[in-house]
Design a protein around this motif. Structure first.
Motif, PDB file in Angstrom:
ATOM      1  N   ALA A 118       0.851  -1.189   0.000  1.00  0.00           N
ATOM      2  CA  ALA A 118       0.000   0.000   0.000  1.00  0.00           C
ATOM      3  C   ALA A 118       0.886   1.239   0.000  1.00  0.00           C
ATOM      4  CB  ALA A 118      -0.906  -0.009   1.216  1.00  0.00           C
ATOM      5  N   LYS A 143     -11.900  -5.832   2.037  1.00  0.00           N
ATOM      6  CA  LYS A 143     -12.030  -4.684   2.919  1.00  0.00           C
ATOM      7  C   LYS A 143     -11.213  -3.525   2.343  1.00  0.00           C
ATOM      8  CE  LYS A 143     -12.033  -7.787   6.921  1.00  0.00           C
ATOM      9  NZ  LYS A 143     -11.367  -8.112   8.216  1.00  0.00           N
ATOM     10  N   PRO A 144     -11.557  -2.293   2.694  1.00  0.00           N
ATOM     11  CA  PRO A 144     -10.762  -1.154   2.205  1.00  0.00           C
ATOM     12  C   PRO A 144      -9.280  -1.278   2.536  1.00  0.00           C
ATOM     13  CG  PRO A 144     -12.828  -0.378   3.126  1.00  0.00           C
ATOM     14  CD  PRO A 144     -12.768  -1.849   3.421  1.00  0.00           C
ATOM     15  N   GLU A 145      -8.956  -1.900   3.660  1.00  0.00           N
ATOM     16  CA  GLU A 145      -7.541  -2.046   4.029  1.00  0.00           C
ATOM     17  C   GLU A 145      -6.805  -3.069   3.167  1.00  0.00           C
ATOM     18  OE1 GLU A 145     -10.213  -2.216   6.058  1.00  0.00           O
ATOM     19  OE2 GLU A 145      -9.923  -3.723   7.652  1.00  0.00           O
ATOM     20  N   ASP A 146      -7.519  -3.769   2.298  1.00  0.00           N
ATOM     21  CA  ASP A 146      -6.858  -4.667   1.348  1.00  0.00           C
ATOM     22  C   ASP A 146      -6.354  -3.907   0.116  1.00  0.00           C
ATOM     23  OD1 ASP A 146      -9.412  -7.072   2.068  1.00  0.00           O
ATOM     24  OD2 ASP A 146      -7.343  -7.080   2.816  1.00  0.00           O
ATOM     25  N   THR A 147      -6.685  -2.634   0.012  1.00  0.00           N
ATOM     26  CA  THR A 147      -6.242  -1.826  -1.119  1.00  0.00           C
ATOM     27  C   THR A 147      -4.725  -1.758  -1.166  1.00  0.00           C
ATOM     28  OG1 THR A 147      -8.249  -0.481  -1.148  1.00  0.00           O
ATOM     29  CG2 THR A 147      -6.267   0.493  -2.109  1.00  0.00           C
ATOM     30  N   SER A 206     -15.164   1.774   0.203  1.00  0.00           N
ATOM     31  CA  SER A 206     -16.033   1.541   1.368  1.00  0.00           C
ATOM     32  C   SER A 206     -17.474   1.948   1.087  1.00  0.00           C
ATOM     33  CB  SER A 206     -15.502   2.322   2.562  1.00  0.00           C
ATOM     34  OG  SER A 206     -15.429   3.691   2.248  1.00  0.00           O
ATOM     35  N   SER A 238      -3.833 -11.614   8.483  1.00  0.00           N
ATOM     36  CA  SER A 238      -4.699 -10.504   8.083  1.00  0.00           C
ATOM     37  C   SER A 238      -5.696 -10.891   6.991  1.00  0.00           C
ATOM     38  CB  SER A 238      -3.847  -9.331   7.611  1.00  0.00           C
ATOM     39  OG  SER A 238      -3.025  -9.712   6.509  1.00  0.00           O
ATOM     40  N   LYS A 247       3.688   2.244   2.688  1.00  0.00           N
ATOM     41  CA  LYS A 247       3.898   1.097   3.569  1.00  0.00           C
ATOM     42  C   LYS A 247       4.888   0.124   2.951  1.00  0.00           C
ATOM     43  CE  LYS A 247      -0.556   1.210   5.937  1.00  0.00           C
ATOM     44  NZ  LYS A 247      -1.726   0.407   6.382  1.00  0.00           N
ATOM     45  N   GLU A 266       4.156  -6.320   2.052  1.00  0.00           N
ATOM     46  CA  GLU A 266       3.585  -7.198   3.069  1.00  0.00           C
ATOM     47  C   GLU A 266       3.289  -8.567   2.478  1.00  0.00           C
ATOM     48  OE1 GLU A 266      -0.462  -7.239   5.892  1.00  0.00           O
ATOM     49  OE2 GLU A 266      -0.363  -6.036   4.066  1.00  0.00           O
ATOM     50  N   THR A 301      -8.186  -2.034  -5.601  1.00  0.00           N
ATOM     51  CA  THR A 301      -8.755  -0.931  -4.835  1.00  0.00           C
ATOM     52  C   THR A 301     -10.121  -1.339  -4.316  1.00  0.00           C
ATOM     53  OG1 THR A 301      -7.583   0.686  -6.213  1.00  0.00           O
ATOM     54  CG2 THR A 301      -9.415   1.498  -4.863  1.00  0.00           C
TER      55      THR A 301
END
Length: 126
Positions: free
Chosen positions: A40, A87-91, A126, A63, A43, A46, A123
């Motif tokens: 991301a 989820k948005p955090e998977d973007t 939400s 995760s 970041k 990961e 992307t």
């Protein structure tokens, strides 16, 4: 020389699904373990999931456990990442990579891979 080409990324709403593909060149695909990573903006890269040479063993990051599934088709030199309940955090940009070994021991570290694809953007809105 090995080339890895990812596809299947895109824009999806939260709760949706995508399936990423990674096609590898070369006839030795079935000899090596493979993995998926993501990065991301701002970041570090990961670890997401890895799979051994035959597909009999997989390792998935906490995760994404229970939502993402890694698989491979050695006959078609292709690896997949099925992503559900996004989820948005998977973007992130998702990368496939090849390990210089058939095993997934220690597969969580980027340094354990020798070839990387160019990445595909995922992307999740939400």
């Amino acid at each position: 020389q090995v080339q890895l080409v990812e596809s299947g990324g895109g824009l999806v709403q939260a709760g949706g699904s995508l399936r990423l593909s990674c096609v590898a060149s070369g006839r030795t695909f079935s000899s090596y373990a493979m993995g998926w990573f993501r990065q991301a903006p701002g970041k570090e890269r990961e670890f997401v999931a890895s799979i051994n040479w035959s597909g009999s063993s997989t390792y998935v990051a906490d995760s994404v456990k229970g939502r993402f599934t890694i698989s491979r088709d050695n006959a078609n030199t292709t690896m997949y990442l099925q992503m559900n309940s996004l989820k948005p955090e998977d973007t992130a940009v998702y990368y496939c990579a090849r390990r210089p070994t058939s095993s997934i021991i220690g597969a969580y570290a980027p340094s354990g891979y020798d070839y990387w694809g160019q990445g595909t953007q995922v992307t999740v809105s939400s």
